[in-house]
Design an enzyme around this catalytic site. Sequence first.
Site, mmCIF file in Angstrom:
data_model
loop_
_atom_site.group_PDB
_atom_site.id
_atom_site.type_symbol
_atom_site.label_atom_id
_atom_site.label_comp_id
_atom_site.label_asym_id
_atom_site.label_seq_id
_atom_site.Cartn_x
_atom_site.Cartn_y
_atom_site.Cartn_z
ATOM 1 N N HIS A 123 3.295 1.937 11.081
ATOM 2 C CA HIS A 123 2.308 1.756 12.151
ATOM 3 C C HIS A 123 2.255 2.936 13.113
ATOM 4 C CE1 HIS A 123 1.955 -2.353 11.036
ATOM 5 N NE2 HIS A 123 3.047 -2.788 11.598
ATOM 6 N N CYS A 133 0.872 -1.177 0.000
ATOM 7 C CA CYS A 133 0.000 0.000 0.000
ATOM 8 C C CYS A 133 0.912 1.230 0.000
ATOM 9 C CB CYS A 133 -0.887 0.004 1.241
ATOM 10 S SG CYS A 133 0.054 0.123 2.754
ATOM 11 N N CYS A 186 2.670 6.227 8.603
ATOM 12 C CA CYS A 186 1.771 6.487 7.473
ATOM 13 C C CYS A 186 0.936 7.733 7.798
ATOM 14 C CB CYS A 186 0.859 5.283 7.260
ATOM 15 S SG CYS A 186 -0.334 5.616 5.954
ATOM 16 N N SER A 195 1.332 -10.548 9.549
ATOM 17 C CA SER A 195 0.706 -9.339 9.034
ATOM 18 C C SER A 195 -0.789 -9.350 9.336
ATOM 19 C CB SER A 195 0.951 -9.249 7.521
ATOM 20 O OG SER A 195 -0.043 -8.480 6.912
ATOM 21 N N SER A 196 -1.220 -8.362 10.123
ATOM 22 C CA SER A 196 -2.621 -8.307 10.541
ATOM 23 C C SER A 196 -3.552 -8.134 9.350
ATOM 24 C CB SER A 196 -2.758 -7.164 11.548
ATOM 25 O OG SER A 196 -3.981 -6.543 11.460
ATOM 26 N N ASN A 197 -3.171 -7.273 8.398
ATOM 27 C CA ASN A 197 -4.089 -7.051 7.276
ATOM 28 C C ASN A 197 -4.174 -8.287 6.376
ATOM 29 O OD1 ASN A 197 -2.689 -6.330 4.476
ATOM 30 N ND2 ASN A 197 -1.366 -5.582 6.097
ATOM 31 N N GLU A 246 0.019 -0.505 15.904
ATOM 32 C CA GLU A 246 -0.674 0.733 15.499
ATOM 33 C C GLU A 246 -1.623 1.194 16.614
ATOM 34 O OE1 GLU A 246 -2.932 0.710 11.738
ATOM 35 O OE2 GLU A 246 -4.301 2.106 12.707
ATOM 36 N N HIS A 297 -1.866 -4.856 18.637
ATOM 37 C CA HIS A 297 -1.250 -4.390 17.398
ATOM 38 C C HIS A 297 -0.497 -3.080 17.656
ATOM 39 C CE1 HIS A 297 -0.760 -2.973 13.283
ATOM 40 N NE2 HIS A 297 -0.954 -4.227 12.915
HETATM 41 FE FE1 F3S Z 1 -1.137 1.289 4.271
HETATM 42 FE FE2 F3S Z 1 -1.242 3.537 5.529
HETATM 43 FE FE3 F3S Z 1 -3.386 2.393 4.733
HETATM 44 S S1 F3S Z 1 0.173 1.900 5.933
HETATM 45 S S2 F3S Z 1 -2.974 0.219 4.827
HETATM 46 S S3 F3S Z 1 -1.832 3.229 3.418
HETATM 47 S S4 F3S Z 1 -3.080 3.338 6.689
#
Ligand code: F3S
Length: 289
Positions: free
Chosen positions: A80, A12, A102, A226-228, A132, A130
């Site tokens: 994070h 991302c 981010c 990886s959580s996502n 974050e 987590h």
């Molecule tokens: Fe990636 Fe930032 Fe979204 S790290 S998942 S663009 S909050």
Amino acid sequence: MDVRVAQTAGFCFGVERAVDMVYDQIHKHREEKSTKIYTFGPIIHNAEVVKDLEDKGVIVVHSEEELSHLTDGIVIIRSHGVQQSIYNMLEQQGLTIIDATCPFVRKIHKIVQEQEEKGYKIVIIGDSNHPEVQGILGWVQSGGTVVKTREDAENLTISLDKKICVVTQTTFNYNKFKELVEIIAKKGYDIHVLNTICNATKERQEEAQEIAEQVDAMIVIGDKHSSNTQKLYEICQKACKSTYYIQTLDDMIHELPQLVSMETVGITAGASTPNTIIEEVQKHVRDIF
Ligand code: F3S
């Protein structure tokens, strides 16, 4: 065999930016061997990328305790984000901070600070373990409350005479977020809800679900930590029974016997999965069938 690769698969914006910032520091300081470059935690949940950075001299600091012993060098904060106290500590130690938080996470830090100043109690929908979420909590002076499950929402102990502001971990599942917010709202709070789920996450989850509903087998690529990626796997598994969670091409090779009989295969990947791995897996699936 029909192979469908999600367009949203892979790095991302925030992860790509953070990884680029580390390589940028390596490049800038390549002549000065004495300048140490640290990341607080692995820069992304991807063992191959972290190993490459380590080979180039980047040192991963795993704890606050370890961080407190550093006396010089550059510390890169990952996407994070971290709690306010970490910035203070690094400044006091005279370390150079490169902030790769981010911008979407940084925005949540600002929201919780502002809303707390306005008198709201802060509720974070997410996983308290987590990093974050721990970082966001560290920007709430009076202590925030983390809600992850239906039970947490039902048992929320904040007094009903308090106004509450709800934010969410950027990678949280959107449907679950809605469900938890409904439970909290029904309790009768004066509630201000800010959906801070990152669009990149939402789009990735929606596309993964759409593909998983249409294929015989689904491959989800990403690091096990990886959580996502874990959430992508859960979503895909609900929509497609034959969903496989792999980290690298080698893992996939073990899943091949099950895939041979499939007519359609979908592929998606978490936000910390490099394109090279996605391409390798995709190529392999196409070549084999
Ligand atoms: Fe990636 Fe930032 Fe979204 S790290 S998942 S663009 S909050």
